[in-house]
Design a protein around this motif. Structure first.
Motif, mmCIF file in Angstrom:
data_model
loop_
_atom_site.group_PDB
_atom_site.id
_atom_site.type_symbol
_atom_site.label_atom_id
_atom_site.label_comp_id
_atom_site.label_asym_id
_atom_site.label_seq_id
_atom_site.Cartn_x
_atom_site.Cartn_y
_atom_site.Cartn_z
ATOM 1 N N GLY A 119 0.766 -1.213 0.002
ATOM 2 C CA GLY A 119 0.050 0.045 -0.156
ATOM 3 C C GLY A 119 0.644 1.261 -0.031
ATOM 4 N N GLY A 120 2.080 1.247 -0.055
ATOM 5 C CA GLY A 120 3.001 2.427 -0.257
ATOM 6 C C GLY A 120 2.998 3.189 1.094
ATOM 7 N N ARG A 121 2.650 4.457 0.943
ATOM 8 C CA ARG A 121 2.801 5.431 2.063
ATOM 9 C C ARG A 121 1.264 5.531 2.724
ATOM 10 N N ASP A 138 3.724 -3.256 3.750
ATOM 11 C CA ASP A 138 4.651 -2.849 2.534
ATOM 12 C C ASP A 138 6.125 -3.179 2.909
ATOM 13 N N LEU A 139 7.017 -3.332 2.319
ATOM 14 C CA LEU A 139 8.339 -3.486 2.586
ATOM 15 C C LEU A 139 9.009 -2.641 3.535
ATOM 16 N N PRO A 140 9.858 -3.142 4.496
ATOM 17 C CA PRO A 140 10.458 -2.129 5.425
ATOM 18 C C PRO A 140 10.977 -0.849 4.921
ATOM 19 N N LYS A 162 5.286 -4.176 8.422
ATOM 20 C CA LYS A 162 6.405 -4.659 7.429
ATOM 21 C C LYS A 162 6.061 -5.978 6.906
ATOM 22 N N HIS A 163 5.627 -6.077 5.568
ATOM 23 C CA HIS A 163 5.371 -7.548 5.221
ATOM 24 C C HIS A 163 5.803 -7.749 3.871
ATOM 25 N N ASP A 164 6.417 -8.815 3.666
ATOM 26 C CA ASP A 164 6.800 -9.134 2.283
ATOM 27 C C ASP A 164 5.668 -10.046 1.507
ATOM 28 N N HIS A 171 0.167 -5.330 -11.223
ATOM 29 C CA HIS A 171 0.689 -5.031 -12.762
ATOM 30 C C HIS A 171 1.984 -4.837 -12.728
ATOM 31 N N ASP A 172 2.547 -4.849 -11.450
ATOM 32 C CA ASP A 172 4.138 -4.770 -11.254
ATOM 33 C C ASP A 172 4.705 -6.335 -11.387
ATOM 34 N N TRP A 173 4.042 -7.194 -11.509
ATOM 35 C CA TRP A 173 4.507 -8.775 -11.840
ATOM 36 C C TRP A 173 4.039 -9.338 -12.774
#
Ligand SMILES: C[S@@+](CC[C@H](N)C(=O)[O-])C[C@H]1O[C@@H](n2cnc3c(N)ncnc32)[C@H](O)[C@@H]1O
Length: 390
Positions: free
Chosen positions: A231-233, A255-257, A274-276, A296-298
């Motif tokens: 979810g970004g920011r 989102d990523l750390p 924080k979650h991958d 859509h990024d993958w």
């Protein structure tokens, strides 16, 4: 009406137009379309191709203006006009002519310049300046994309770890791994993701999706209403929270750390996690798992893995919500086509048609239930895909 009369009429019309934010969205979009048709009808091939072939020059100019903070001078100073000599640091004076032609600067008498509203969009405080930094890295890949595709027999890149980005940068890192190691671009990326929310009158998905019925009915304070994965920011969750502030239930942003750590303004009522998303989804049985412009990024391989991790965490009442461009079979926008190539260059990924979405969901154990659309879709509009496990 002859051509001169048409010109006069347009000049009168332009003088009488209200500012863009005072024109109804639907009317403004129709007018823009008409202007585009008009330009296409009268431009010579030289004029039209010049714009296309010299776009990289202008992109380079804008990036240089952002790097030397040219427009910050106008954004922060009391005076609105500056002599070209005052702007001439680091050779920028050669670019001033280009910026004038692009409508970023207005030339004033006695060698003075004034920034236009468009120029101020490239001051450091603007998200568009961040977009210039974030996209700058992708422009490097795009410049070499023709050679890459020639070398690879024009095959569609589908390997997220061995695509155009890796080839041009001589790396095996995924683009997102590269981003994490490059904080300036990572931050620019995070802020750029906020631009679609400057929606200029466009509805958000929770304006046209039946939120009360599907997400909020019967919730308690313990219910996880939405998990915004990747979810970004937290742009969307913040707006969702503001709109449904009296609803009970939890909102979780994952989102990523590097992205979560960059959120310095802890948003009230939103849990940061924080979650991958390639690992086990820790939040079980949420009302909805929501991904906006994440899949859509993958390419399909990784997108299926992301979906599998979500499916395993869902309860029988959970739904999956994807906010994405659904490329129509005909009548697609140039924006969708540009984004598609952007994704190809940076991530070996793609914008998907409805059939491609259905196939991806189906092969990941999901059934597409509905596609929810905004009333007035335009540049950048997405659709909300609602799916459930099969
Ligand atoms: C295109 S952005 C979309 C962000 C946000 N959903 C929005 O619409 O503004 C994709 C997001 O996925 C995140 N992401 C990439 N890889 C991830 C991973 N392995 N686990 C979790 N998030 C990841 C990125 O950090 C980024 O915030």
């Amino acid at each position: 009406m002859n051509v001169t009369e048409t010109t006069n009429l347009i000049e009168v019309a332009v003088a009488g137009l209200p500012p863009h934010d005072q024109i109804k969205r639907k009317e403004r979009l129709a007018l823009l379309k008409a202007c585009e048709q008009l330009k296409r009808a009268i431009e010579t091939p030289f004029e039209a191709t010049q714009k296309i072939l010299f776009a990289p020059h202008q992109t380079a100019g804008v990036r240089i203006a952002v790097d030397v903070k040219l427009f910050d001078i106008f954004a922060t100073a009391k005076e609105t006009e500056f002599y070209s000599s005052e702007l001439a640091g680091k050779n920028t004076v050669r670019w001033l002519r280009m910026f004038t032609g692009m409508g970023l600067l207005e030339e004033r008498p006695n060698n003075k310049y004034k920034a236009s509203a468009l120029g101020l969009a490239f001051a450091s405080s603007s998200p568009y300046a961040n977009a210039a930094v974030f996209l700058g890295k992708i422009h490097e890949v795009l410049a070499k994309l023709p050679a890459y595709l020639k070398d690879t027999g024009y095959r569609n890149p589908v390997d997220a770890f061995d695509g155009p980005f890796q080839s041009v940068n001589a790396t095996k890192d995924h683009y997102f791994t590269w981003l994490q190691a490059n904080p300036e671009v990572q931050r620019a990326f995070n802020y750029t993701m906020g631009i679609p929310r400057l929606s200029f009158g466009e509805e958000q998905w929770f304006d046209f999706f039946p939120v009360e019925e599907k997400l909020l009915s019967g919730t308690s304070t313990d219910t996880v209403v939405l998990v915004d994965i990747g979810g970004g920011r937290g742009h969307d969750l913040r707006e969702f929270r503001d709109k449904f502030h009296s609803a009970s239930g939890r909102l979780i942003l994952q989102d990523l750390p590097t992205v979560i750590d960059d959120i310095t303004d802890q948003p009230a009522g939103i849990q940061l996690m924080k979650h991958d998303f390639f690992t086990v989804q820790p939040v079980k049985g949420a009302r909805a798992y929501y991904l906006r412009t994440v899949l859509h990024d993958w390419p399909d391989n990784q997108a299926r893995k992301i979906l599998e991790m979500i499916r395993l965490a869902m309860s029988k009442d959970s739904i999956l919500l994807l906010y994405e461009i659904v490329v129509p079979d005909a009548g697609h926008s140039l924006w969708a086509a540009d984004m598609d190539i952007n994704l190809m260059a940076s991530l070996a990924a793609l914008e998907r048609t409805r059939k491609q979405w259905v196939d991806l969901l189906d092969s990941s154990g999901f059934e597409l239930k509905a596609v929810w659309e905004p009333k007035n879709s335009a540049l950048g509009s997405g659709s909300l895909l609602e799916a459930v496990p099969k």
